[in-house]
Design a protein around this motif. Structure first.
Motif, short mmCIF file in Angstrom:
data_model
loop_
_atom_site.label_atom_id
_atom_site.label_comp_id
_atom_site.label_asym_id
_atom_site.label_seq_id
_atom_site.Cartn_x
_atom_site.Cartn_y
_atom_site.Cartn_z
N UNK A 19 40.33 44.12 35.86
CA UNK A 19 41.83 43.90 36.21
C UNK A 19 42.51 42.75 35.63
N UNK A 20 43.60 42.83 35.72
CA UNK A 20 44.69 41.56 35.58
C UNK A 20 44.98 40.81 36.57
N UNK A 21 44.62 41.38 38.06
CA UNK A 21 45.13 40.80 39.00
C UNK A 21 43.71 40.18 39.98
N UNK A 22 43.65 38.97 39.90
CA UNK A 22 42.58 38.45 40.55
C UNK A 22 42.75 38.68 42.05
N UNK A 23 43.96 38.74 42.49
CA UNK A 23 44.02 38.72 44.29
C UNK A 23 43.70 40.18 44.60
N UNK A 24 44.06 41.24 43.66
CA UNK A 24 43.62 42.58 43.98
C UNK A 24 42.01 42.67 44.25
N UNK A 25 41.23 41.81 43.29
CA UNK A 25 39.84 42.05 43.36
C UNK A 25 39.43 41.20 44.52
#
Length: 287
Positions: free
Chosen positions: A169-175
């Motif tokens: 993903x491009x979204x570390x926070x989602x991970x």
């Protein structure tokens, strides 16, 4: 709501409303309670529902088909989403929309939706869970579109199963929102802003780096060509289809409506042969 007629998928035989396709699903309304932005790429919709059988919504990794536009004189335009979570006490569900800059039916619906917005949906459709009974370690491969499914799976992980999760993903926070489960290692591939989703090697590279590839149970979901490549790799190491649960949620350069038309055409052929939904293999569609 006005909409794009070209996105509507016509079901002239009415197959999608028949018992074989509906199984235990129902068409009901949801009412938006709130829409938040918990991470840069995610819009989280919390909605109230009144299902006939609330227990059916307590299973992890459930899909629902939300009607996002209603063109005049055509079937509603719908999109499939995974239920991130269900609260049986409040009878509310959480659905994560991955936010895109394109002018798609789902993004148009999201842009105008807010508390009190009502729309119809069909669900729940149970999707496969990891095989906890096989006695093998479980490897999960997912892009951002499958993070809600991975969240639901990890939230209901069955001990003492052991596993490893790879997310691109491009979204570390989602991970980082994913649950930390004893015996399961979570790994992030942070895609660069200049890298196209569905066109990167990270998940396949992770699959090919697993030691003893024939000794795992596989769950994978995301872009269709990436999912096919992962399945093909493990097939080459002796895993059968019953040892892999691999799904194509989307296809680079192909709209969801095009995929839905291919699905309906394939399903129509199955029904014409007198067979049912259990014969449907989504990843084998020529799309």
């Amino acid at each position: 709501m006005g909409g794009s007629r070209g996105e509507s998928v016509e079901d002239r035989q009415g197959l999608l409303a028949q018992d074989d396709h509906m199984r235990d699903m129902e068409r009901i309304q949801m009412e938006v309670v709130s829409i938040t932005r918990p991470t840069p790429t995610v819009a989280r919709v919390t909605a109230r529902i009144a299902p006939t059988n609330p227990d059916a919504w307590c299973r992890p990794n459930l899909a629902m088909r939300i009607e996002v536009e209603t063109p005049e004189d055509a079937r509603p335009v719908s999109r499939v989403y995974t239920v991130r979570s269900f609260d049986p006490e409040r009878s509310t569900i959480e659905i994560d929309f991955v936010v895109h800059p394109d002018d798609s039916p789902a993004m148009r619906w999201l842009a105008q939706a807010g508390p009190g917005t009502k729309t119809w949906f069909v669900g729940p459709r149970p999707h496969f869970l990891p095989d906890y009974e096989c006695g093998r370690k479980i490897a999960i491969f997912a892009d951002e579109t499958a993070i809600p499914a991975v969240y639901a799976i990890l939230n209901a992980w069955e001990q003492p199963a052991r596993g490893v999760v790879y997310v691109e993903t491009t979204d570390r926070a989602a991970f980082e929102e994913l649950p930390q489960v004893p015996g399961v290692e979570n790994h992030l591939f942070l895609r660069g802003e200049d890298e196209q989703p569905g066109k990167t090697p990270y998940l396949l590279d992770a699959a090919q780096a697993l030691p003893e590839p024939g000794a795992w149970s596989i769950w994978a979901a995301g872009e269709r060509e990436v999912a096919r490549a992962i399945r093909k790799y493990f097939e080459g190491h002796g895993l059968g289809r019953d040892e892999m649960r691999v799904f194509g949620y989307w296809r680079h350069g192909v709209s969801s409506s095009q995929i839905d038309r291919a699905r309906l055409g394939h399903y129509s052929g199955i029904r014409a042969r007198g067979e049912g939904l259990e014969r449907f293999e989504d990843l084998d569609l020529p799309v």
